[in-house]
Design an enzyme around this catalytic site. Structure first.
Site, PDB file in Angstrom:
ATOM      1  CD  GLN A  38      -3.103  -0.476  -0.009  1.00  0.00           C
ATOM      2  OE1 GLN A  38      -3.038   0.622  -0.543  1.00  0.00           O
ATOM      3  NE2 GLN A  38      -3.992  -1.385  -0.369  1.00  0.00           N
ATOM      4  CB  ALA A  55       2.334  -4.228 -10.482  1.00  0.00           C
ATOM      5  CG  HIS A  56      -3.254  -4.634  -8.158  1.00  0.00           C
ATOM      6  ND1 HIS A  56      -4.439  -4.279  -7.563  1.00  0.00           N
ATOM      7  CD2 HIS A  56      -2.694  -5.548  -7.352  1.00  0.00           C
ATOM      8  CE1 HIS A  56      -4.607  -4.969  -6.446  1.00  0.00           C
ATOM      9  NE2 HIS A  56      -3.557  -5.746  -6.301  1.00  0.00           N
ATOM     10  CB  CYS A  59     -21.780  -8.895   3.774  1.00  0.00           C
ATOM     11  SG  CYS A  59     -23.445  -9.482   4.028  1.00  0.00           S
TER      12      CYS A  59
END
Lengths: 373, 373
Positions: free
Chosen positions: A179, A200-201, A323
């Site tokens: 991050q 990378a993303h 959830c």
């Protein structure tokens, strides 16, 4: 319907420069980098260039970069690699209670294999105390792994201080920087880390590729055995296009980082003000200062955040809960921070990025205001 | 210089249809499939479609497909997964002596962890005897792993016969089908396999993505632990573009496979004739009939193949040896087939594919003829 993407911590769109960089390797330059012939030499050079670019951003040697299939693989490698390599020496791992599942679950699995794991607590901001690491280290400790920045609340850990302690005690130190890379400066020597994860993303690169920095001399077993790719540390034909894209993304991340940080943080703080102008006080989750410049995790008191976002499908953001089979469970990160169910279920993580505009944020705040007023 | 790519077993160019399929997911449709909002739903649907396409080619249920970062990861998962999951039940693995390094080295690593591995011999064609599998199975056997088709000589193993035996004895059976998917029919029920490896870049898909077929009920531990992706079997944000590309490649592979096989085999056999017309007899390595239709591994008697290819850089193919620190070592596959150093060092693997032309092969044969006459 106009959708506002405020979920850059979940994933980022690839930068146009990255897509352009990848294009030739998706069709024309297709050789296997292991092939000795002309086709192979083209892509071998591309992999080498990507490695240089990643190393340059992190401030390490290209030989210390191992390309992986993503951040989760890099994290698994960083946790299991030292465990397998060093089992003779020890069986103790130190981590925190706010790590990503790709750290938590390898650690839990190793517990099942007979390893002992210390799960360090965090304070109300989600921060680990370096003193806690110092106290937890024993002569059986083979790894400390503490994330650089938290994905949910953005809190930046005192990684350099922890690295200093680990180094003094001779224990390898890993940080999951999935991050933080591209959002704040990440230099392996300043952070005093031996292992560091890149995805990378999360930095305008493609999905399905990542990297593990491995400081020279760090002993770790492979996760994926096979042919001799990546200096024998990670088998598998290289994802050439992905590596070229990651390399380019790292190059872009190195361009005026301070300016981008300042602009993002200003926009984010303006957004918090817009929200408060609309709905009154919101509760900030995460550290007020030691925080990723793009991340705003706030609780709307007395509101169920999942329900709120369901009713405003234009706003694409995350909540502090999951959830499962119709029942809500609080995020383990918020729980570890001592944030109770009511406040936790009211939490929304807004994470902004390169293409977020002020107008978009104004519209988002307005829509939330209309719903909550 | 015009380069002739005769190395389709090393890697294939992605099909134009595959590149086109991937394009939207590289930039505009970038959401994380785990996100519940609009961006996430788009890519979640793409992953589901890719899963359907792979399952359709293999004749299995989509829920039995686990996407991976490539063939090597799938092989590691297939070997280590049952080992870790079933250690209480047994410690014995059966494999062959002609497997890919991504099977050989996980097996060797498990040997170091206390597992026992039976390395079955092959005949002069590189073929495993199913009777050998039957004899080797004990009540401690937790896995049989035998490749479908060999990457170097193309020999197709009697996988269905081995699967029959493994099933009767209740032992999970894996086949590495990285080289066969897209070249010959691969249907999991006909092959009687429980686990099967797919590598996208061997069938005109992208590099950096693969799949592991896991028959319902097969017990295996994860290789990459983390969040609940892939039904909890492989953590990591999905490589959406790669999965879309692999799916499309599988769809293309299902179009008139018999016709493509016949055409490729004819072209390959014509090429062998062209070579013999130029240089006299060549020695075929691998099975004359039970062989991939695109693969021609031949030895030029008395010739060093690496030196030959070095002198004809237009021809992009592989040899039966590897060069380490200036000394040549024979491929373990040829060695297991009982092919000695002289013949082995004279071996060239030509592997053709979708864009190989007769003219190209004529030119290649002529160039080799000019060098060797």
């Amino acid at each position: 319907m106009e959708h506002m993407y405020l979920d850059y911590n979940a994933t980022t769109p690839a930068a146009p420069e990255v897509v352009e960089e990848m294009a030739p390797y998706q069709r024309d330059r297709f050789g296997n980098p292991s092939s000795g012939h002309w086709y192979g030499r083209q892509t071998k050079a591309a992999v080498a260039r990507g490695r240089d670019q990643v190393a340059s951003l992190l401030g390490c040697s290209p030989a210390e970069i191992v390309f992986t299939g993503g951040g989760s693989e890099a994290n698994n490698h960083a946790v299991k690699g030292p465990a397998w390599a060093d089992r003779g020496r020890g069986d103790h791992i130190i981590t925190s209670s706010v790590e990503h599942p790709a750290i938590v679950n390898p650690c839990r699995w190793l517990e099942g294999q007979g390893f002992r794991v210390t799960w360090l607590p965090v304070d109300g901001y989600g921060m680990v105390d370096p003193g806690g690491v110092e106290d937890a280290i024993t002569d059986k400790t083979i790894l400390v792994t503490i994330m650089h920045a938290n994905n949910e609340v953005g809190t930046i850990q005192p990684v350099a201080a922890i690295g200093e302690i680990a180094r003094e005690r001779g224990v390898p130190f890993h940080t999951d920087a999935a991050q933080s890379v591209g959002k704040i400066p990440v230099r392996v020597d300043e952070l005093k880390v031996d292992l560091l994860t890149v995805a990378a993303h999360k930095l305008y690169g493609p999905k399905g590729v990542g990297a593990l920095y491995v400081r020279e001399g760090t002993v770790l077993e492979s996760l994926i055995h096979g042919a001799g790719h990546e200096n024998g540390r990670r088998a598998g034909t290289e994802n050439v296009a992905g590596i070229a894209g990651l390399g380019r993304a790292c190059e872009l991340a190195a361009v005026s980082p301070e300016e981008r940080m300042r602009d993002l943080a200003r926009l984010r703080d303006e957004f918090q003000q817009m929200l408060e102008d609309q709905v009154g006080e919101v509760l900030l989750n995460g550290h007020p200062e030691e925080r990723l410049p793009n991340t705003l995790n706030v609780s709307f008191p007395g509101i169920n955040a999942a329900g709120l976002l369901d009713r405003i499908p234009e706003i694409c953001a995350s909540t502090g809960s999951a959830c499962h089979h119709g029942s809500q469970t609080l995020s383990p990160v918020l729980e570890a921070m001592g944030i109770g169910a009511e406040r936790g279920f009211g939490a929304v993580r807004f994470s902004i990025g390169r293409w977020t505009s002020r107008e978009e944020l104004e519209r988002a705040a307005q829509l939330i205001g209309e719903r909550l007023r």
